[in-house]
Design an enzyme around this catalytic site. Sequence first.
Site, PDB file in Angstrom:
ATOM      1  N   HIS A  17      -7.338   1.763 -48.127  1.00  0.00           N
ATOM      2  CA  HIS A  17      -8.646   1.364 -47.590  1.00  0.00           C
ATOM      3  C   HIS A  17      -9.436   0.591 -48.639  1.00  0.00           C
ATOM      4  CE1 HIS A  17      -8.363   5.152 -44.903  1.00  0.00           C
ATOM      5  NE2 HIS A  17      -8.172   4.107 -44.119  1.00  0.00           N
ATOM      6  N   LYS A  41      -8.321  12.252 -33.024  1.00  0.00           N
ATOM      7  CA  LYS A  41      -7.936  12.800 -34.326  1.00  0.00           C
ATOM      8  C   LYS A  41      -8.794  14.024 -34.644  1.00  0.00           C
ATOM      9  CE  LYS A  41      -6.649   8.304 -36.257  1.00  0.00           C
ATOM     10  NZ  LYS A  41      -6.909   7.352 -37.347  1.00  0.00           N
ATOM     11  N   ARG A  91      -0.227  -2.403 -42.405  1.00  0.00           N
ATOM     12  CA  ARG A  91       0.746  -1.830 -43.326  1.00  0.00           C
ATOM     13  C   ARG A  91       2.170  -2.176 -42.913  1.00  0.00           C
ATOM     14  NH1 ARG A  91      -1.841   3.971 -42.672  1.00  0.00           N
ATOM     15  NH2 ARG A  91      -1.247   3.321 -40.615  1.00  0.00           N
ATOM     16  N   SER A 129      -4.029   7.979 -44.130  1.00  0.00           N
ATOM     17  CA  SER A 129      -4.867   9.178 -44.273  1.00  0.00           C
ATOM     18  C   SER A 129      -4.197  10.404 -43.677  1.00  0.00           C
ATOM     19  CB  SER A 129      -6.229   8.966 -43.595  1.00  0.00           C
ATOM     20  OG  SER A 129      -6.978   7.999 -44.265  1.00  0.00           O
TER      21      SER A 129
END
Length: 166
Positions: A17, A41, A91, A129
């Site tokens: 990040h 989440k 990513r 994360s």
Amino acid sequence: MRTGVYPGTFDPVTLGHMDIIRRGAKLVDRLVVGVTTNPSKSPMFSLEERMEMVKREVGEIGGEIHVVAFDSLLMDFAEREGAKVIVRGLRAVADFEYEYQMAGMNQQINPRVETVFLMADVSLQPIASRLVKEIALFGGDIHKFVPARVRDEVVARVEKIGRKGS
């Protein structure tokens, strides 16, 4: 003034990040890091805790970077902030498929805002994360994935809620 928005849950904020924030801030005059809660989440940290983490970490970067909480459609948030650009980090190919679909939907909602994709630094591409939290919950070392103070906060939270597999 050209404003960009970099949205995310940042639970916790990772070195990946931070890489995107540093690089995204170079593309715009003002970068707004939008901290939100994803209903799908289960966050380890509250919105307020995540806001403080991100504010502290971006404070060391310099430039005009603002950290703002939001709980709305991203394109509505971007409009409120006067943003013309959404900054997103990629990513892997799996990220691209999801982000491509989101960019298309966002374009339909608000064609005045463009989405810009930044590839994560090669050394940071595997960091997520979700994986950082999982590693920490099983007692693994996360120092390669998050800033030092964030690592300490994650470790303290794991101690508070209890490690898995022990």
